[in-house]
Design an enzyme around this catalytic site. Structure first.
Site, PDB file in Angstrom:
ATOM      1  N   GLU A 265      -4.155   6.048  -5.911  1.00  0.00           N
ATOM      2  CA  GLU A 265      -3.223   5.576  -4.871  1.00  0.00           C
ATOM      3  C   GLU A 265      -2.618   4.287  -5.389  1.00  0.00           C
ATOM      4  O   GLU A 265      -3.193   3.207  -5.235  1.00  0.00           O
ATOM      5  CB  GLU A 265      -3.988   5.314  -3.561  1.00  0.00           C
ATOM      6  CG  GLU A 265      -4.635   6.550  -2.950  1.00  0.00           C
ATOM      7  CD  GLU A 265      -3.663   7.395  -2.142  1.00  0.00           C
ATOM      8  OE1 GLU A 265      -2.521   6.966  -1.901  1.00  0.00           O
ATOM      9  OE2 GLU A 265      -4.062   8.508  -1.745  1.00  0.00           O
ATOM     10  N   CYS A 299       1.631  -1.263   0.257  1.00  0.00           N
ATOM     11  CA  CYS A 299       2.116  -0.323  -0.759  1.00  0.00           C
ATOM     12  C   CYS A 299       3.346   0.404  -0.229  1.00  0.00           C
ATOM     13  O   CYS A 299       4.178   0.873  -0.997  1.00  0.00           O
ATOM     14  CB  CYS A 299       1.025   0.648  -1.151  1.00  0.00           C
ATOM     15  SG  CYS A 299       0.213   1.358   0.267  1.00  0.00           S
TER      16      CYS A 299
END
Ligand code: NAD
Length: 513
Positions: A265, A299
């Site tokens: 991720e 993110c």
């Protein structure tokens, strides 16, 4: 004002100096270097955590290895019941843990509490999942045969997490892994080690009450070296790593070398497309929260706004006005919208990016800068959210700068907008603001966004745990949290059973003696 921080630290069992390695209720001695955790809020030392040395690492991993043998025999719904109780404990500790997240990481208290809420939500999700780890049945081509597949626990799951979601990312992984029958070894970010210690203590209380073996939840601490130790360790079949693309590349290489599985991720470079018929109230609100929330350190932060020619000036003007209303300061104080960056290194990356934007020919419509003055100097990590008009081909626009810098880019046709949106190496989150059905469907189609997340009329950040979370390309391809993300934490086995009294071979092969 200290906003009740002292009480929160005390109620979470944190001290000035903390052991950093734990197998559950036991804390192991380590001679590893002390990691000092300074708050970006006020620059004060919150506490220290000892890095995990070789001996403590070995002891922790062998305890996890033994624990797996016992934990995998617990019925999944029983493991779910333990996770249900973790959810209850998190409800009880929501306030102090949310405060710690805010104080150690620097996000607003609202976002800190929101992060703990995500942990509670994933516990609830995992409890339901513990009765649904479904496989499939297939029809065999052979008479009197049955085929099916089942899912077994995989073993030790290594979790390497980033500073910006210091508690939620661990819970997305560990709650699912635990109901799946795995045991977890977590290495939190060295920038937020106290969040790790606090979570481990909360879980240990619940585990002890339920007789869960030592080693089902292991905490190790340290920098990238400890991360690499996990990536290399053949006892760890799955390494789930959240962080920068640079880290992901290193972890992927090491894990694949030994045929382990990596769930990655990594970084994003997320964009919102604003079409000519967008509801601009939604577009401005979505872009604003997406760009400055968590001071641009999500993110899924909105980094690029791709705006149709005919509404470009209007969107720009409204954003400039909205940015003028932003107040920057102590994230524990609800009076402020934007808190600090994580540390001085992040401030330097932000300042370097501003210089590069200028150097490549960008124009600032909201200039940035490091904030100075009594309220900011102790920490030195408060910066102004900035907006720059740029060309998508700029090198700096292609990169993820983990700070509140928003790029404005102009487009004419939707095809062009989608090309710009997809024209970066990352592929995490994307959105379109439109009231036109054709544009919306085109954006969501196979010719549209190439990201793992594609939204309509909401921004790029703020995902719910029910969906699978993650992205394509340099974002790493992993999926966590909801939907069928649980499957990566298990190994699949195909079974064929013959309930007849002959042995027919597949593909009609004859082997008569
Ligand atoms: P980082 O890559 O510096 O560190 C993340 C973690 O990896 C830390 O625990 C660190 O110790 C460890 N690490 C670093 N190098 C390593 C190596 N070579 N081997 C093993 N472990 C290593 O990232 P950060 O600054 O903490 O976090 C910000 C980044 O994380 C941003 O790029 C952001 O987009 C990304 N992020 C992605 C997601 C997602 O779900 N896609 C979520 C949160 C953050």
């Amino acid at each position: 004002k200290n906003f009740g921080i002292k009480d929160s630290l005390a109620s979470l069992g944190l001290k000035k100096s903390n052991a950093g390695t734990s197998t559950g209720t036991r804390w192991l001695r380590s001679t590893g270097a002390a990691i000092e955790s300074f708050s970006p809020v006020d620059g004060k030392l919150i506490g220290t955590v000892a890095s995990t040395d070789e001996r403590a690492y070995e002891q922790a991993l062998s305890t996890a290895h033994e624990a797996f043998k016992a934990w995998r025999t617990w019925p999944a719904p029983k493991r779910g019941e333990v996770v249900r109780q973790i959810g209850e404990a998190l409800r009880q500790y929501k306030e102090p843990l949310g405060k710690l997240v805010s104080y150690e990481m620097g996000k607003s208290l609202q976002e800190g509490l929101g992060e703990v809420q995500e942990m509670i939500d994933i516990c609830d999700f995992a409890v339901g999942l513990s009765r649904q780890l479904h496989g499939l049945t297939m029809h065999s081509e052979r008479p009197n045969h049955r085929m099916y597949e089942q899912w077994h626990p995989i073993g030790i799951v290594g979790i390497i997490s980033a500073f910006n979601f210091p508690v939620a990312v661990w819970s997305w992984n560990s709650m699912l892994a635990w109901v799946c029958g795995d045991v977890c070894v977590w290495k939190p970010s060295e920038k937020t080690p106290l969040c790790g210690v606090a979570c481990q203590q909360i879980v240990a209380e619940v585990f002890e009450k339920n007789g869960v073996p030592e080693g089902v939840s292991v905490l190790v601490n340290g920098n990238y070296n400890v991360g690499q130790q996990l990536a290399k360790d053949e006892r760890v079949p799955l390494v789930s790593a959240t962080g920068s693309t640079r880290m992901g590349r290193a972890v992927a290489r090491t894990v694949s070398e030994r045929f382990g599985r990596a769930l990655l991720e990594l970084g994003g470079n997320n964009a919102i497309i604003v079409t000519e018929n967008a509801n601009l109230d939604l577009a401005i609100r979505g872009a604003l929260f997406g760009a400055v929330g968590t001071a641009g350190q999500r993110c899924t932060t909105t980094r690029r706004l791709i705006i149709q020619d005919s509404v470009y000036e209007q969107v720009k003007e409204r954003l400039v006005k909205a940015y003028a209303q932003l107040s920057i300061g102590n994230p524990l104080d609800p009076a402020y919208h934007v808190g600090p960056l994580i540390d001085k290194q992040a401030v330097k990356s932000y300042s370097d990016a501003l210089k590069k934007i200028k150097g490549e020919g960008g124009t600032f419509v909201v200039p940035g800068g490091v904030l100075k003055g009594a309220a900011y100097d102790e920490s030195g990590c408060y910066v102004k959210p900035a907006i720059a008009e740029v060309d998508p081909s700029f090198e700096i626009v292609q990169q993820e700068t983990f700070a509140p810098i928003l790029y404005l880019i102009r487009y004419t046709t939707l095809e062009e907008a989608i090309d710009i949106q997809n024209g970066v190496k990352q592929g995490l989150s994307s959105a379109i603001m439109t009231t036109n059905l054709h544009d919306m469907e085109r954006f969501l189609s196979h010719e549209g966004s190439d990201c793992g997340i594609a939204n309509v009329n909401i921004g790029t950040s703020g995902a719910e745990i029910g969906g699978a979370f993650g992205g394509e390309k340099e974002t790493g391809g992993g999926r966590e949290s909801g939907s069928d993300a649980w499957r990566v934490y298990m190994r699949r086995q195909t079974n064929t059973i013959n309930f007849g009294s002959t042995l027919p071979l597949a593909q009609g092969i004859k082997f008569d003696i």
